[in-house]
Design an enzyme around this catalytic site. Structure first.
Site, PDB file in Angstrom:
ATOM      1  N   ASP A 109       0.866  -1.066   0.017  1.00  0.00           N
ATOM      2  CA  ASP A 109       0.066  -0.068  -0.040  1.00  0.00           C
ATOM      3  C   ASP A 109       0.995   1.443  -0.063  1.00  0.00           C
ATOM      4  OD1 ASP A 109      -2.095   1.809  -0.032  1.00  0.00           O
ATOM      5  OD2 ASP A 109      -2.187   1.502   2.341  1.00  0.00           O
TER       6      ASP A 109
ATOM      7  N   GLU B 195       2.537   2.581   3.104  1.00  0.00           N
ATOM      8  CA  GLU B 195       3.496   1.824   3.884  1.00  0.00           C
ATOM      9  C   GLU B 195       4.920   2.262   3.398  1.00  0.00           C
ATOM     10  OE1 GLU B 195       3.751  -0.410   6.237  1.00  0.00           O
ATOM     11  OE2 GLU B 195       1.773   0.208   6.470  1.00  0.00           O
TER      12      GLU B 195
ATOM     13  N   ASP C 299      -2.634  -3.648   4.024  1.00  0.00           N
ATOM     14  CA  ASP C 299      -1.579  -2.890   3.687  1.00  0.00           C
ATOM     15  C   ASP C 299      -0.441  -3.976   2.764  1.00  0.00           C
ATOM     16  OD1 ASP C 299      -1.847  -0.981   5.620  1.00  0.00           O
ATOM     17  OD2 ASP C 299      -1.376  -2.072   7.258  1.00  0.00           O
TER      18      ASP C 299
ATOM     19  N   ARG D 253      -0.524  -4.282   8.805  1.00  0.00           N
ATOM     20  CA  ARG D 253       0.583  -4.130   9.677  1.00  0.00           C
ATOM     21  C   ARG D 253       0.564  -3.197  10.563  1.00  0.00           C
ATOM     22  NH1 ARG D 253       4.518  -0.206   8.571  1.00  0.00           N
ATOM     23  NH2 ARG D 253       6.200  -0.264  10.003  1.00  0.00           N
TER      24      ARG D 253
END
Length: 431
Positions: free
Chosen positions: A158, A161, A193, A214
């Protein structure tokens, strides 16, 4: 083709406006402090487009405190007494409002009839947006087939991130993955994520049935406090992927998290117990988390590519049925969701049902977990049904305890009186 118009009366509340003007003039003449509040209330009343019928209803507007609302109610009672004696016209405002609305409706109906006649005469031309929607619908219906050896597995990351808050750390996640030789790609994900896709030479993309959320310990604490944790857990459960992984990173010594460490561990344990498809993985730091993702990527390579499995696209219903039959997991033909279908269905701005909106609304209340919210929605599918059930209660005390005995979760524990009273207060209070 429906026309949407905004109906705005020139003066929806002439009586209240006249009274406020009179009181404001008197306050200005005597230089009273109340003139500021009256001026603010008068401006808000003039900008309000709908008629109001009591001082209590005026409380929604800026500047209307309890004293001013009471003054309007007192003045309204005197006005109604005079109107009942024939001295004043009664309910002139309501009649005027209804007449104006009826006139507008007639105008709109005539305009719609003319537009429909013109459309029947002219051939319909699809707009650019309509053509795009038609192409998207056809794309979702198209069956994708990937033969063994014709695809490769890519880890999708993503965009959030890869944009750290610390400017000195540039794309730390991506840097770690490159160091570990993990084939990955950064793009916006509407749920989770990290996830893995199988991509063939033609650009078709199928999502492998694993998704990772995460969270660092401090982020987990803040998400539990503001309700995001339960909302994200619900959205992950609804996305259709059967294997959900919570990747939890330690935050230093896990001190000063905003919540006790035991409470965070208990929340993770509850999530794992309440849903069999949720797995919780702990890591020491960011680098260890990326090492874990590398291990999952390698395992998926063995499971799909090296095992020479053929892939084909299915919808969410077919995928859920497939996941319920463990014997199919060893089959050489595996059904997976298309990435585009997952992306669109999981988008925050996707068209939600009333039931899904009701669940998200309940999750914003204190002490309402996903299991409790789902139990309420199973009994009352919409807020309207819950309000009707409250209305059928013989007393307010009965209404307050309406949901107290509702059983929730795997252990079927009752919702409890405190939570039931909280929900009743939220939906039955006048704001």
């Amino acid at each position: 083709m429906e026309a949407r118009l905004e109906i705005k009366l020139l003066e929806p509340n002439p009586l209240f406006t006249r009274w406020l003007e009179r009181w404001l003039h008197e306050a200005e003449r005597r230089n009273r402090k109340s003139q500021h509040k009256l001026r603010q209330a008068l401006e808000a009343l003039r900008n309000y487009p709908l008629p109001l019928y009591s001082g209590r209803e005026c409380a929604v507007l800026r500047g209307f405190g309890s004293t001013l609302c009471q003054l309007i109610d007192d003045e309204l009672r005197q006005y109604q007494v005079l109107a009942s004696k024939g001295t004043l016209p009664m309910a002139a405002t309501v009649t005027q409002y209804q007449e104006q609305v009826q006139q507008v409706v007639k105008v709109v109906q005539k305009k719609q009839q003319k537009q429909q006649q013109q459309l029947l005469k002219q051939p319909k031309k699809l707009t650019k947006k309509a053509l795009q929607e038609l192409a998207a619908a056809e794309e979702r219906e198209r069956i994708v087939q990937m033969c063994a050896g014709s695809y490769r597995i890519v880890l999708l990351v993503d965009t959030q991130e890869t944009s750290g808050k610390n400017k000195r750390i540039l794309d730390q996640t991506r840097s770690y993955l490159q160091t570990l030789n993990v084939e990955h790609e950064v793009r916006r994900l509407t749920v989770g994520d990290f996830l893995w896709i199988a991509r063939d030479a033609a650009g078709n993309e199928l999502v492998l049935p694993y998704i990772v959320e995460r969270k660092r310990m401090d982020d987990l604490a803040s998400s539990i406090r503001d309700g995001r944790f339960h909302e994200q857990k619900h959205r992950l459960a609804q996305c259709g992927l059967p294997h959900i992984i919570y990747l939890i990173e330690d935050y230093g010594d896990n001190e000063q998290l905003g919540l006790p460490l035991d409470s965070l561990l208990q929340a993770l344990t509850n999530a794992r117990i309440q849903s069999a498809n949720i797995q919780v993985v702990r890591s020491d730091n960011h680098y260890r988390s990326m090492c874990y993702l590398r291990g999952v990527s390698s395992a998926l390579e063995q499971l799909y590519v090296h095992a020479a499995k053929s892939l084909h696209s299915v919808d969410k219903t077919q995928l859920e049925a497939q996941s319920q039959h463990s014997s199919r997991s060893s089959s050489s033909h595996v059904g997976l969701l298309k990435f585009r279908a997952l992306y669109e269905d999981s988008a925050r701005n996707a068209q939600l049902t009333v039931r899904e909106v009701f669940v998200q609304q309940l999750l914003q209340l204190h002490s309402l977990s996903i299991d409790r919210a789902l139990a309420i929605v199973e009994r009352y599918a919409t807020p309207r049904q819950l309000l009707d059930a409250y209305g059928k209660c013989q007393s307010e005390a009965e209404a307050r305890l309406l949901l107290a005995g509702l059983c929730c979760g795997p252990l079927q524990r009752p919702l409890g009186e405190k939570v039931s009273q909280c929900i009743h207060q939220f939906y039955m209070s006048d704001f």
